[in-house]
Design a protein around this motif. Structure first.
Motif, mmCIF file in Angstrom:
data_model
loop_
_atom_site.group_PDB
_atom_site.id
_atom_site.type_symbol
_atom_site.label_atom_id
_atom_site.label_comp_id
_atom_site.label_asym_id
_atom_site.label_seq_id
_atom_site.Cartn_x
_atom_site.Cartn_y
_atom_site.Cartn_z
ATOM 1 N N HIS A 82 6.717 -3.340 -2.816
ATOM 2 C CA HIS A 82 7.664 -2.972 -1.770
ATOM 3 C C HIS A 82 9.065 -3.019 -2.360
ATOM 4 O O HIS A 82 9.809 -3.978 -2.171
ATOM 5 C CB HIS A 82 7.528 -3.895 -0.559
ATOM 6 N N THR A 108 -2.184 -2.816 6.007
ATOM 7 C CA THR A 108 -0.903 -2.984 6.695
ATOM 8 C C THR A 108 -1.045 -2.582 8.157
ATOM 9 O O THR A 108 -0.597 -3.303 9.062
ATOM 10 C CB THR A 108 0.180 -2.118 6.021
ATOM 11 N N GLU A 132 0.859 -1.189 0.000
ATOM 12 C CA GLU A 132 0.000 0.000 0.000
ATOM 13 C C GLU A 132 0.895 1.238 0.000
ATOM 14 O O GLU A 132 1.882 1.297 0.740
ATOM 15 C CB GLU A 132 -0.907 0.007 1.228
ATOM 16 N N ILE A 133 0.561 2.222 -0.829
ATOM 17 C CA ILE A 133 1.389 3.410 -0.949
ATOM 18 C C ILE A 133 0.996 4.456 0.084
ATOM 19 O O ILE A 133 0.085 4.251 0.885
ATOM 20 C CB ILE A 133 1.335 3.980 -2.384
ATOM 21 N N ALA A 134 1.675 5.589 0.049
ATOM 22 C CA ALA A 134 1.615 6.617 1.086
ATOM 23 C C ALA A 134 0.201 6.990 1.511
ATOM 24 O O ALA A 134 -0.648 7.319 0.683
ATOM 25 C CB ALA A 134 2.344 7.869 0.605
ATOM 26 N N ASP A 180 5.124 2.080 4.078
ATOM 27 C CA ASP A 180 4.583 2.314 2.740
ATOM 28 C C ASP A 180 5.403 1.672 1.632
ATOM 29 O O ASP A 180 6.599 1.421 1.766
ATOM 30 C CB ASP A 180 4.439 3.816 2.471
ATOM 31 N N PRO A 223 3.534 5.825 8.313
ATOM 32 C CA PRO A 223 3.162 5.830 6.898
ATOM 33 C C PRO A 223 4.044 6.782 6.092
ATOM 34 O O PRO A 223 4.786 7.598 6.644
ATOM 35 C CB PRO A 223 1.719 6.352 6.930
ATOM 36 N N ALA A 224 3.968 6.667 4.784
ATOM 37 C CA ALA A 224 4.359 7.723 3.835
ATOM 38 C C ALA A 224 5.770 8.255 4.003
ATOM 39 O O ALA A 224 5.982 9.457 3.968
ATOM 40 C CB ALA A 224 3.356 8.874 3.927
ATOM 41 N N ARG A 269 -2.145 5.261 2.481
ATOM 42 C CA ARG A 269 -3.193 4.274 2.192
ATOM 43 C C ARG A 269 -2.877 2.937 2.869
ATOM 44 O O ARG A 269 -3.445 1.895 2.479
ATOM 45 C CB ARG A 269 -3.327 4.063 0.685
ATOM 46 N N GLU A 270 -2.036 2.952 3.885
ATOM 47 C CA GLU A 270 -1.562 1.702 4.493
ATOM 48 C C GLU A 270 -2.586 1.145 5.487
ATOM 49 O O GLU A 270 -2.258 0.849 6.641
ATOM 50 C CB GLU A 270 -0.220 1.938 5.200
ATOM 51 N N ASP A 329 8.992 2.104 8.888
ATOM 52 C CA ASP A 329 8.113 2.680 7.871
ATOM 53 C C ASP A 329 7.323 1.564 7.185
ATOM 54 O O ASP A 329 7.786 0.429 7.077
ATOM 55 C CB ASP A 329 8.892 3.504 6.844
ATOM 56 N N HIS A 382 10.319 -1.737 3.007
ATOM 57 C CA HIS A 382 9.571 -1.342 4.200
ATOM 58 C C HIS A 382 8.763 -2.507 4.768
ATOM 59 O O HIS A 382 8.433 -2.509 5.958
ATOM 60 C CB HIS A 382 8.668 -0.160 3.893
#
Length: 396
Positions: free
Chosen positions: A105, A40, A32-34, A84, A139-140, A36-37, A82, A109
């Protein structure tokens, strides 16, 4: 001073190997990207809660802190991982490769998160410390500006979860797995982006005298920008100015109205950072005036210089030597021109950010073929556990 308890060794986390590998592969399969985790964060929170941690969610968006107390000690330490991923299509061919199109990934991370969960598990089952540990799942980190670290601090991270120091790490392809790398003081660069818009007067390619050609102005400026570091920055200081994008025009027989340049700036000193900005603005004005053009300069501040404090770096390095031996610890590594938003934490609290080798033949970070080295999972878990135990040791 003597310590009244034994500290975690590499063998103490070996029984967690399969569990941590399973967690890491699950995270890798579902990146999941910045900011939007969500899934996770769910996995992390459920794991921490099942092991007895008090979990606080929603810091900096999808960030969280897991807190565990033991004994009567008044000191506290924070460890950060981290969470993301990156917007990259994976090409590893692994059985656990990303099932999310356009996300993977590619920076490890997933491994950072799994290692800290391993430490969380070990700390919960031994509680061999006196005080409070805050495990920060952020996150991010990859976003480049207004990042997860910055937002977690703005959400009151250190007010709500006070600590005496904070630590973090990043894997490092090109060095043997299980090798720890340290540097006190400035370790990773500040990173800023400068966008330059050159505005001229377009026209026919056959009549350049009736135009102000923004491509010519931009090309001259690209050359001039190479002198910023070589002729304005002290040779004993490290800095980089790179023009990464130059976009203008669409046809061979048309001189366009404008050209756009994007410049990446890296520096390790606050004064050098300001100097480079001043020089870029001065050069832009000079070349605009010289060619009867105009140049807009937009500075997009990125992460600050990451500066490790000496006392905490020495402790972190000593813990690594105790765990893996002197031969697997490198002092004075770097500096590294890459950037890391852990720098924001170090502006607020003492601490150390370190590197952990991901394998000599490992693919580079941010590469579609990259994968985190699972051999590091129990090593990282043991390291974080021992660091917490040493920092919060019972003294007699």
């Amino acid at each position: 001073m003597s310590f009244s308890q034994d500290f975690c060794s590499l063998g103490d986390t070996l029984d967690l190997r399969d569990e941590l590998r399973g967690i890491r592969h699950c995270l890798h399969r579902h990146p999941e990207i910045a900011f939007r985790e969500v899934k996770t964060a769910d996995l992390v929170a459920q794991s921490l809660e099942s092991w007895g941690y008090a979990v606080t969610r929603g810091l900096g968006g999808t960030g969280m802190v897991g807190t565990l107390k033991a004994g009567a000690g008044s000191r506290a330490v924070a460890i950060r991982a981290d969470m993301d991923a990156l917007a990259i299509d994976e090409e590893t061919g692994r059985a656990y490769a990303s099932v999310e199109p356009g996300m993977m990934h590619a920076c490890g991370h997933d491994g950072h998160t799994a290692m800290l969960l391993g430490a969380a598990r070990q700390l919960a089952r031994t509680r061999c410390f006196e005080g409070t540990v805050h495990l920060v799942f952020q996150p991010a980190e990859e976003i480049g500006t207004d990042s997860g670290a910055k937002r977690m601090i703005e959400d009151g991270l250190f007010d709500r979860f006070p600590c005496d120091a904070i630590f973090g790490l990043h894997n490092h392809p090109g060095c043997p797995a299980g090798t720890f790398m340290f540097r006190g003081g400035p370790f990773m660069a500040a990173c800023d982006t400068v966008e330059l818009t050159v505005r001229g007067r377009g026209g026919h390619a056959a009549r350049p005298h009736l135009t102000v050609d923004p491509i010519v102005v931009g090309a001259a400026l690209v050359g001039a920008l190479q002198t910023v570091v070589s002729r304005s920055v002290d040779p004993m200081q490290a800095a980089v100015v790179t023009v990464g994008a130059f976009n203008a025009g669409r046809a061979a027989n048309v001189i366009p109205e404008e050209a756009r340049l994007k410049v990446s700036v890296r520096s390790f000193d606050a004064d050098v950072r300001k100097l480079i900005e001043r020089r870029i603005r001065a050069l832009a004005k000079a070349y605009a005036d010289a060619h009867d053009a105009s140049i807009d300069v937009d500075l997009l501040p990125g992460y600050p210089v990451l500066v490790n404090t000496e006392c905490e770096t020495q402790l972190a390095m000593q813990v690594a030597r105790e765990l893996v031996g002197d031969a697997n610890v490198i002092d004075g590594f770097g500096p590294i021109a890459g950037s890391e938003d852990f720098a924001y934490y170090l502006q607020e609290r003492p601490g150390c950010f370190l590197r952990l080798g991901n394998g000599e033949g490992a693919a580079a970070l941010h590469n579609a073929s990259y994968d985190f080295n699972d051999d590091n999972l129990t090593v990282g878990a043991a390291y974080w556990t021992r660091l917490v135990e040493r920092f919060l040791a019972t003294r007699s």
